[in-house]
Each structure stands twice: as structure tokens, then as C-alpha cells.
Scaffold this active site. Structure first.
Site, short mmCIF file in Angstrom:
data_model
loop_
_atom_site.label_atom_id
_atom_site.label_comp_id
_atom_site.label_asym_id
_atom_site.label_seq_id
_atom_site.Cartn_x
_atom_site.Cartn_y
_atom_site.Cartn_z
CE1 TYR A 108 34.80 116.14 19.44
CE2 TYR A 108 33.53 116.07 17.41
CZ TYR A 108 34.09 115.43 18.50
OH TYR A 108 33.95 114.07 18.64
CG ASP A 180 29.38 123.45 17.01
OD1 ASP A 180 28.58 123.50 17.97
OD2 ASP A 180 30.11 122.46 16.77
C1 PLP Z 1 31.43 121.57 19.75
C2 PLP Z 1 31.05 120.23 19.20
N1 PLP Z 1 30.47 120.14 17.99
C3 PLP Z 1 30.12 118.95 17.44
C4 PLP Z 1 30.37 117.76 18.11
C5 PLP Z 1 30.01 116.46 17.46
O1 PLP Z 1 28.82 115.95 18.02
P1 PLP Z 1 28.46 114.41 18.19
O2 PLP Z 1 29.43 113.82 19.15
O3 PLP Z 1 27.05 114.44 18.68
O4 PLP Z 1 28.57 113.78 16.84
C6 PLP Z 1 30.96 117.80 19.37
C7 PLP Z 1 31.23 116.56 20.11
O5 PLP Z 1 31.90 116.56 21.13
C8 PLP Z 1 31.32 119.07 19.93
O6 PLP Z 1 31.91 119.17 21.13
#
Ligand code: PLP
Length: 387
Positions: A108, A180
Site C-alpha cells: 500500500y 498486513d
Molecule cells: C493493505 C493496506 N494496509 C494498510 C492500509 C492503511 O489503512 P488506513 O487507510 O485505515 O489507514 C491500507 C489502506 O488502503 C491498505 O490497503
């Protein structure tokens, strides 16, 4: 710190989704966990309290959510944060200046931005590798490597990392293995079974599932790590409010009902797209043409609703994005409603253009988050958009 109720470990996934971490409220027997909107708790006397002192450290609504997701992941302790990024940032506070972290190069964009633009300045060092090849992860480890962090499948390229292979590498390197699990959710993938030490989520996505809050959650399965995470959570304070915690808790009650439908719609739409624009232009781990389909099948029990497509040109991408009606043009993913986005200018705009192109996040790439609507309507919408 929040530990699961041990008895929750014995029930199956759907039962855990609905009940884990929650008990009828003591005052009235209310079946739904109340939203405890309080900043502090009245103490009975000096040093005498009911286990709650100040709401940055502990809140009963948040605790119910933490127990629930920890039980779904098969971990022991959960820690809820105010966003997925707040969660990643707090996890990184386990480490110190001079420490080295190996990550997948495809991740991300916001995670990359946090590492490259902020945490680097605090002395953490990062190596970004093509983690489709586990050997590259092993080769990137150094004596100072303290963690290996992987997102799988990745946003938006749907690349898969072999969790068991990297779990072994992390063990040999004496490094924490952090995963993640946002894209797969615990319904389709459970990284602890492959050696992960920390599994985390943007709860904004599938866990909440209704696009009505932003949040994050980390799960661990060892007491020492749990103590450290609680210390960071309370000290850095990136915690969610009770209402947002409750919204996720409400969402996880239907996770086992939503995920199969996301998966069913994802498979149908990916197959349709492959017919329409060619298998080589559709990136979905559930397609046999995906180069890592066999691995995805081995470590995931379903593929979900995330699909990326190569449209050919930025103009074609813009045309499709402009013509859809049921799919909405928006960032984020994992909600019941279908979304469509343009990673290069939206979720991954913070990744330098050269690096983006090298990875394959090109200007013609479009990402779909297939919701749980009637698939025929979604297909008709795409048929119209492709013209
Ligand atoms: C795979 C992944 N991890 C982490 C995040 C970050 O999360 P947040 O938008 O809730 O801060 C995202 C956001 O799109 C994501 O797609």
C-alpha cells in the site's frame, strides 16, 4: 492489555465472528456491547479500581473488538488503533534507530510513504524486495534485521508472498514476522498458521465492511510482545473512539457472510474481464492465469473481491472510471458497495513515478473492489463502461 477469552478459541469461525470477545452487559443483560463513551472511570479508592483507569489505555467497547479480531486471527491479544496507518506506525515503534526491516516492494502506497518519508528520518532502515521470490527476502536480511514485513495479496498488484517460506526465514533471522492481512481478511488467510508474530489490518476495509469509519488493529500471540504493544498503544495513544470500535465490531459479525459473496462476485467478474480484455490484462489470484495462483490456493481459502486490470492507456482507464454507475469512483476497498479506483493517481500517488512504473502501477491500471451487490448488475455496469 486485551487478551481473548480462552473459551472463544473452541468455536468455529462464524460463531467466533458473532460472539468472540463479547458477553452480555452486566447492568441490564444487553446482548450488544454498549458504546462506552467515557474518558475516565471513577475509582473506588486510592489504588482501587475496576480494571479501568483512563480510556486511552482501555475502553470496554474497544476491548470487545480487540478480543473479537484476535480470536478470528487465532492470536491471543488485540490492539485497536485509529487507522491502519496508526497501527503500522505503532508497530514500528517496537524498533529503534539502526534497526533494519525487510519489506515487500509492492505494498500500500501509504505504508511506503510512512517508511520512506517519516520513519527513515528516525534511523530505521528498510530494504524493499520482490517478495514473490522468498530467497530475495532471505538475501536481504542482515545482522541488524529485526523484522520482515509483508502484505499479501498486495495492494494493488495482487502479488502473493509465500507466508510459510518467509515465516521460516524470519525465524532463522531471529526477526519478527509482521503481516498486513487487510486484503484477505482472517476469513481467507490466517498468517499465524504460517509463523507470523504480528498480524494487522486496516479495519477500514473488510473487517468493518460498510465504509463508515477508519481504523486499524494488530494481533499478536505472545505475552511479551503483547506487553510491548500495550505500552506503545497507551504511550503513543493512536486509539480509536468507542463508536468507531463498535462499528467494526458490528461489521465483524457478518464477516463470514460477506466474504464468500465478495469472493463469488470477484471470481465471476475476473472471469468475465479475462474474456473481455484477455487473461494477461486481469490481475486476480483466483484466475488460473495468475502466475501465483497455485501458491494463493495453498495459503488462502478464497481470493476475495479485489481485482486489478490493465486497460492499455490512461485514456481508456479514464473512460471506464467515468462511465461506471454501480461501481463508485473512490479510494478504499472491502465495503459492501463496489468501488473502482486509479491507483497511480489515488492510493499510490505518493510512490515516485519511476518506482511506480517499475513495479507495474502504471497509468492504465484500474483497481476494482467488488462488493456484494447482485453480480449481474455489476457485470452490466462493466459492460456499459467498457463500451
Ligand atoms: C493493505 C493496506 N494496509 C494498510 C492500509 C492503511 O489503512 P488506513 O487507510 O485505515 O489507514 C491500507 C489502506 O488502503 C491498505 O490497503
Amino acid at each position: 492489555m486485551t487478551r481473548i477469552f480462552d473459551e472463544d478459541q473452541h468455536s468455529r469461525f462464524g460463531t467466533r465472528a458473532i460472539h468472540a470477545g463479547q458477553r452480555p452487559e452486566v447492568l441490564s443483560g444487553a446482548i450488544m456491547t454498549p458504546i462506552y463513551t467515557t474518558s475516565t472511570y471513577v475509582q473506588e479508592g486510592l489504588g482501587k479500581n475496576k480494571g479501568y483507569e483512563y480510556a486511552r489505555g482501555k475502553n470496554p467497547t474497544r476491548e470487545a473488538l480487540e478480543r473479537n479480531v484476535a480470536a478470528l486471527e487465532g492470536g491471543t491479544h488485540g490492539f485497536a488503533f485509529s487507522s491502519g496507518m496508526g497501527c503500522t506506525d505503532s508497530i514500528m515503534k517496537l524498533f529503534k534507530s539502526g534497526d533494519h526491516i525487510v519489506c515487500g516492494e509492492s505494498m500500500y502506497g501509504g505504508t511506503f510513504r510512512l517508511f520512506d518519508k517519516i520513519l527513515k528520518n528516525f534511523g530505521l532502515t528498510f530494504s524493499y524486495v520482490d517478495s514473490r521470490d522468498a530467497q530475495r527476502v532471505a538475501d536481504a536480511c542482515r545482522p541488524t534485521t529485526v523484522a520482515i514485513m509483508m502484505e499479501t495479496p498486495t495492494n494493488p498488484l495482487m502479488r502473493i508472498t509465500d507466508l510459510s517460506a518467509v515465516g521460516e526465514i524470519a525465524k532463522r533471522a531471529n526477526a519478527r514476522f509482521i503481516v498486513d492481512n487487510t486484503f484477505a481478511s482472517p476469513f481467507f488467510q490466517r498468517p499465524f498458521e504460517h509463523g507470523a508474530d504480528i498480524v494487522y489490518h486496516s479495519t477500514t476495509k473488510y473487517l468493518n465492511g460498510h465504509s463508515d469509519m477508519v481504523g486499524g488493529l494488530a494481533v499478536v500471540r505472545d505475552d511479551e510482545l503483547a506487553e510491548k504493544m500495550q505500552f506503545i498503544l497507551n504511550s503513543a495513544g493512536a486509539v480509536p473512539g468507542a463508536f468507531d470500535a463498535w462499528l467494526v465490531l458490528r461489521g465483524t459479525k457478518t464477516l463470514h457472510l460477506r466474504m464468500p459473496r465478495h469472493d463469488e462476485n470477484g471470481r465471476r467478474i475476473a472471469a468475465w474481464l479475462a474474456e473481455k480484455i484477455g487473461h494477461e490484462n486481469v490481475i486476480y489470484p483466483g484466475l488460473e492465469s495468475h502466475p501465483q495462483h497455485a501458491l494463493a490456493k495453498r495459503q488462502m481459502s478464497g481470493f476475495g473481491g479485489m481485482i486489478s486490470i490493465l486497460t492499455g492507456t490512461r485514456e481508456k482507464a479514464a473512460k471506464i472510471l467515468g462511465r461506471v454507475k454501480v461501481f463508485s469512483l473512490a479510494e478504499s476497498l472491502g465495503g459492501v458497495e463496489s468501488l473502482i479506483s486509479h491507483p497511480a493517481s489515488m492510493t499510490h500517488a505518493s510512490v515516485p513515478v519511476d518506482h511506480r512504473n517499475e513495479l507495474g502501477i502504471t497509468d492504465d491500471l484500474v483497481r476494482l473492489s467488488c462488493g456484494v451487490e447482485d453480480v449481474e448488475d455489476l457485470l452490466a455496469d462493466l459492460e456499459h463502461a467498457f463500451g
